[in-house]
Scaffold this active site. Sequence first.
Site, PDB file in Angstrom:
ATOM      1  N   ASP A  55      -3.139   2.850 -14.027  1.00 39.82           N
ATOM      2  CA  ASP A  55      -1.716   2.539 -13.859  1.00 39.82           C
ATOM      3  C   ASP A  55      -0.888   3.743 -14.332  1.00 39.82           C
ATOM      4  O   ASP A  55      -1.105   4.248 -15.440  1.00 39.82           O
ATOM      5  CB  ASP A  55      -1.424   1.309 -14.738  1.00 39.82           C
ATOM      6  CG  ASP A  55      -0.070   0.687 -14.469  1.00 39.82           C
ATOM      7  OD1 ASP A  55       0.469   0.893 -13.371  1.00 39.82           O
ATOM      8  OD2 ASP A  55       0.419  -0.035 -15.369  1.00 39.82           O
ATOM      9  N   HIS A  56       0.024   4.204 -13.502  1.00 41.84           N
ATOM     10  CA  HIS A  56       0.922   5.315 -13.873  1.00 41.84           C
ATOM     11  C   HIS A  56       0.190   6.574 -14.327  1.00 41.84           C
ATOM     12  O   HIS A  56       0.535   7.151 -15.380  1.00 41.84           O
ATOM     13  CB  HIS A  56       1.917   4.874 -14.963  1.00 41.84           C
ATOM     14  CG  HIS A  56       2.875   3.830 -14.498  1.00 41.84           C
ATOM     15  ND1 HIS A  56       3.939   4.114 -13.663  1.00 41.84           N
ATOM     16  CD2 HIS A  56       2.905   2.491 -14.709  1.00 41.84           C
ATOM     17  CE1 HIS A  56       4.584   2.987 -13.407  1.00 41.84           C
ATOM     18  NE2 HIS A  56       3.975   1.993 -14.005  1.00 41.84           N
ATOM     19  N   ASP A  71       1.653   8.852 -10.385  1.00 43.57           N
ATOM     20  CA  ASP A  71       3.079   8.549 -10.429  1.00 43.57           C
ATOM     21  C   ASP A  71       3.887   9.847 -10.521  1.00 43.57           C
ATOM     22  O   ASP A  71       4.154  10.351 -11.607  1.00 43.57           O
ATOM     23  CB  ASP A  71       3.363   7.635 -11.631  1.00 43.57           C
ATOM     24  CG  ASP A  71       4.829   7.228 -11.698  1.00 43.57           C
ATOM     25  OD1 ASP A  71       5.621   7.725 -10.874  1.00 43.57           O
ATOM     26  OD2 ASP A  71       5.171   6.415 -12.574  1.00 43.57           O
ATOM     27  N   GLU A 112       4.109   6.781  -5.656  1.00 48.66           N
ATOM     28  CA  GLU A 112       5.388   6.101  -5.910  1.00 48.66           C
ATOM     29  C   GLU A 112       6.562   6.946  -5.442  1.00 48.66           C
ATOM     30  O   GLU A 112       6.607   8.150  -5.651  1.00 48.66           O
ATOM     31  CB  GLU A 112       5.552   5.773  -7.402  1.00 48.66           C
ATOM     32  CG  GLU A 112       6.902   5.125  -7.697  1.00 48.66           C
ATOM     33  CD  GLU A 112       6.977   4.357  -9.023  1.00 48.66           C
ATOM     34  OE1 GLU A 112       5.918   4.055  -9.598  1.00 48.66           O
ATOM     35  OE2 GLU A 112       8.096   4.050  -9.456  1.00 48.66           O
ATOM     36  N   GLY A 132       6.848  -3.560 -12.529  1.00 49.18           N
ATOM     37  CA  GLY A 132       7.912  -4.201 -13.302  1.00 49.18           C
ATOM     38  C   GLY A 132       8.216  -5.613 -12.862  1.00 49.18           C
ATOM     39  O   GLY A 132       9.372  -6.016 -12.783  1.00 49.18           O
ATOM     40  N   SER A 179       7.334  -8.684 -14.167  1.00 47.15           N
ATOM     41  CA  SER A 179       7.269  -9.828 -15.079  1.00 47.15           C
ATOM     42  C   SER A 179       8.541 -10.659 -14.942  1.00 47.15           C
ATOM     43  O   SER A 179       9.605 -10.131 -14.635  1.00 47.15           O
ATOM     44  CB  SER A 179       7.103  -9.344 -16.528  1.00 47.15           C
ATOM     45  OG  SER A 179       5.741  -9.043 -16.770  1.00 47.15           O
ATOM     46  N   ASN A 237       2.523  -5.985 -10.120  1.00 48.21           N
ATOM     47  CA  ASN A 237       2.109  -5.602 -11.475  1.00 48.21           C
ATOM     48  C   ASN A 237       2.763  -6.482 -12.531  1.00 48.21           C
ATOM     49  O   ASN A 237       3.988  -6.561 -12.599  1.00 48.21           O
ATOM     50  CB  ASN A 237       2.535  -4.166 -11.762  1.00 48.21           C
ATOM     51  CG  ASN A 237       1.725  -3.138 -11.001  1.00 48.21           C
ATOM     52  OD1 ASN A 237       0.940  -3.475 -10.128  1.00 48.21           O
ATOM     53  ND2 ASN A 237       1.925  -1.881 -11.332  1.00 48.21           N
TER      54      ASN A 237
END
Length: 320
Positions: free
Chosen positions: A93-94, A115, A145, A223, A225, A265
């Site tokens: 991730d990232h 990223d 991204e 992002g 959530s 995510n």
Amino acid sequence: MVRFSELGLVNSRELFAKAVAGGYAIPAFNFNNMEQMQAIISACVEAKSPVILQVSSGARKYANQTLLRYMAQGAVEYAKELGANIPIVLHLDHGDSFELCKSCIEYGFSSVMIDGSHLPYEENIELTRKVVEYAHQFDVTVEGELGVLAGVEDDVKAETHTYTRPEEVEDFVKRTAVDSLAISIGTSHGAYKFKPGQKPEIRLDILHEIEKRIPGFPIVLHGSSSVPQDIVAEINHYGGQLKDSIGIPEDQLREAAKSAVCKINIDSDGRLAMTAAVRKVLAEKPAEFDPRKYLGPARDKLKDLYVHKIYNVLGSNDKM
Ligand code: G3H
Ligand code: 13P
Ligand code: ZN
């Protein structure tokens, strides 16, 4: 070097193709310890959902690269033992450099994100293409991204210039040969996505504009959530101090998952769920000092949260 296929993992290519065609999204849940991994796998086995085990560079440092390789292999075997051979992706991730992506691939990751979203456009393309050229030699899939997600502290509403520009996506995807594209449409990382009084709304209009330019191409939402208010209230009830935490409404994410959004995510909601459970045990039983007595309930609450997400947000249940 260990190849991901030797660990029993899969890359994301086929999962994304099926998700786009089927109108659902694959869950990408972050993890860095055993309880989180157990919660993710047991939830996905119960719901018969494919899953992306997602590791940030900070999580990799925290957990150790060698342990992670064996944990991922363990996750595959654990799923089988629980009764369902669900497809499992191990994803960086990232990723912020070519070297980190290369190292993860050498340690068995089946998918990486590079990223370059903070870089000028041409530099983002150059870096992303370099990672894709390396990764594809090993059949590892790559997420790029375009557009910058607002920071936790930033005012999303005022940051319109950070949204992904639909007119750039076709060129980016063609020139980098990425397998999926993360976009910025008003989601942001962490538990404070909107300010009180702001309407928590993501820009589905930009998403649809992007889809028109690259029909059927796998889109990723970071992002994502939702910051469940009952969990926030529980944390605060047991001594926490989370003020004004606001997330993305689940119905908007479900709507996005019906389109070309094929990976969503979720990290912060899991952190909140574990924190609420740990705080409850420690507040109610101050004499308790066996970690299993608070990490066990945290793991159970996390599993319940993930099952809920699979059915109500991702729609990835029964898609293994
Ligand atoms: O996108 C960020 C993820 O939630 C990972 O966060 O860098 O604190 O592990 P982290
Ligand atoms: P949240 O902070 O909304 O859970 O986002 C997680 C994420 O995007 C990980 O890459
Ligand atoms: Zn992210």
